[in-house]
Scaffold this active site. Sequence first.
Site, PDB file in Angstrom:
ATOM      1  N   ASP A   1      -8.322  -6.685  -7.889  1.00  0.00           N
ATOM      2  CA  ASP A   1      -7.882  -6.865  -6.063  1.00  0.00           C
ATOM      3  C   ASP A   1      -9.421  -6.723  -5.319  1.00  0.00           C
ATOM      4  O   ASP A   1     -10.090  -5.025  -4.287  1.00  0.00           O
ATOM      5  CB  ASP A   1      -7.357  -5.879  -5.762  1.00  0.00           C
ATOM      6  CG  ASP A   1      -6.381  -6.050  -4.232  1.00  0.00           C
ATOM      7  OD1 ASP A   1      -6.515  -7.227  -3.845  1.00  0.00           O
ATOM      8  OD2 ASP A   1      -6.430  -5.475  -4.113  1.00  0.00           O
ATOM      9  N   LYS A  27     -10.126  -8.500  -2.749  1.00  0.00           N
ATOM     10  CA  LYS A  27      -9.966  -9.052  -1.234  1.00  0.00           C
ATOM     11  C   LYS A  27     -11.142  -9.840  -1.019  1.00  0.00           C
ATOM     12  O   LYS A  27     -11.603  -9.039   0.212  1.00  0.00           O
ATOM     13  CB  LYS A  27     -10.073  -7.830  -0.639  1.00  0.00           C
ATOM     14  CG  LYS A  27      -8.619  -7.391  -0.764  1.00  0.00           C
ATOM     15  CD  LYS A  27      -7.951  -6.831  -0.030  1.00  0.00           C
ATOM     16  CE  LYS A  27      -6.546  -6.034  -0.343  1.00  0.00           C
ATOM     17  NZ  LYS A  27      -6.484  -4.820  -1.325  1.00  0.00           N
ATOM     18  N   THR A  32      -1.283  -4.656   4.362  1.00  0.00           N
ATOM     19  CA  THR A  32       0.234  -3.711   4.856  1.00  0.00           C
ATOM     20  C   THR A  32       0.549  -2.580   5.512  1.00  0.00           C
ATOM     21  O   THR A  32       0.679  -1.771   6.342  1.00  0.00           O
ATOM     22  CB  THR A  32       0.448  -3.079   3.106  1.00  0.00           C
ATOM     23  OG1 THR A  32      -0.083  -2.641   2.916  1.00  0.00           O
ATOM     24  CG2 THR A  32       1.338  -4.559   3.040  1.00  0.00           C
ATOM     25  N   ARG A  77      -0.012   4.735  -5.630  1.00  0.00           N
ATOM     26  CA  ARG A  77       0.589   5.925  -4.911  1.00  0.00           C
ATOM     27  C   ARG A  77       1.423   6.842  -5.243  1.00  0.00           C
ATOM     28  O   ARG A  77       1.830   7.755  -6.019  1.00  0.00           O
ATOM     29  CB  ARG A  77       0.002   6.971  -2.850  1.00  0.00           C
ATOM     30  CG  ARG A  77      -2.360   6.596  -3.428  1.00  0.00           C
ATOM     31  CD  ARG A  77      -2.289   6.504  -1.848  1.00  0.00           C
ATOM     32  NE  ARG A  77      -1.531   5.305  -1.656  1.00  0.00           N
ATOM     33  CZ  ARG A  77      -2.021   4.801  -0.273  1.00  0.00           C
ATOM     34  NH1 ARG A  77      -2.784   6.132   0.699  1.00  0.00           N
ATOM     35  NH2 ARG A  77      -1.930   4.099   0.450  1.00  0.00           N
TER      36      ARG A  77
END
Length: 260
Positions: free
Chosen positions: A71, A73, A133, A224
């Site tokens: 990830d 990005k 998000t 988390r």
Amino acid sequence: MPLIDTEAAPRVNGSRVIFALDYASLREARIGAEAVASAVGMLKIGLELFVHAGPEALALGKQCDLPVFLDLKLHDIPETVERAVGRAAELGASILTVHATGGTTMLKRAVQRAARAKDDGAALTIAAVTVLTSLDDADLAGIGVSRTAGEHAVSLARLAQDAGVTAFVCSPHEARAMRDALGGEATLITPGVREGSAPKDDQKRVATATKAVEDGASWVVVGRPIRDAADPRATAERLTAEVAAALAGRASRSRAEARS
Ligand code: C5P
């Protein structure tokens, strides 16, 4: 709503939960990954771990016998992104994220480079990140975007799909609109998953894993809530069961709709 059957990564144990290895060191990440490996379907290596440990972090996938979602990005000029995609394919990542806001040319070149890598035995899928998000409508207004987060995410996903992208990262809040816009074959990956009363941390557009899948998610990303749980393995097992039940429910609703 049709059930997706496109696989963005090899199916290992059937779990559609991606565990985000947001740890400060490789040692902690290894302990965290090994604790939940049999209860999740993929490991996500994000910026913190990759900046710290680099390509060595991808060995965790082999050690845990799980595909790796890298990830990073990416958001840069097309040439730079294309070259980075080539290197990520060599590292054995199964999914690599790029920002849809990088635009059509960047997205096309990322997808084409991943396709070329398949000829060399790699199996890398490009996933387009739409709207983070952690951003809500007010945050978007602050960076000059007047559309709602939902509208912007769907519009970016369509742009990415037109460029050849088949996997999309979005908030559970947009999952339904995304599924309707992109069709049953698209792979939808939703972070921002929280149990009802759990703290949202820095996430703003969150929902439960069940709601995310009912609305169209193919995979959920959880960091988390598993990492910081009193019993990470039990939490991962519970989430995997929750996602499996929601996928089964969606499949049976889809079959019933097809019959009627
Ligand atoms: O801890 P939490 O479950 O919020 O972690 C979510 C993970 O998903 C983080 O690693 C974060 O970088 C990632 N992510 C996200 N929103 C996106 C894309 C990725 O939260 N749009």
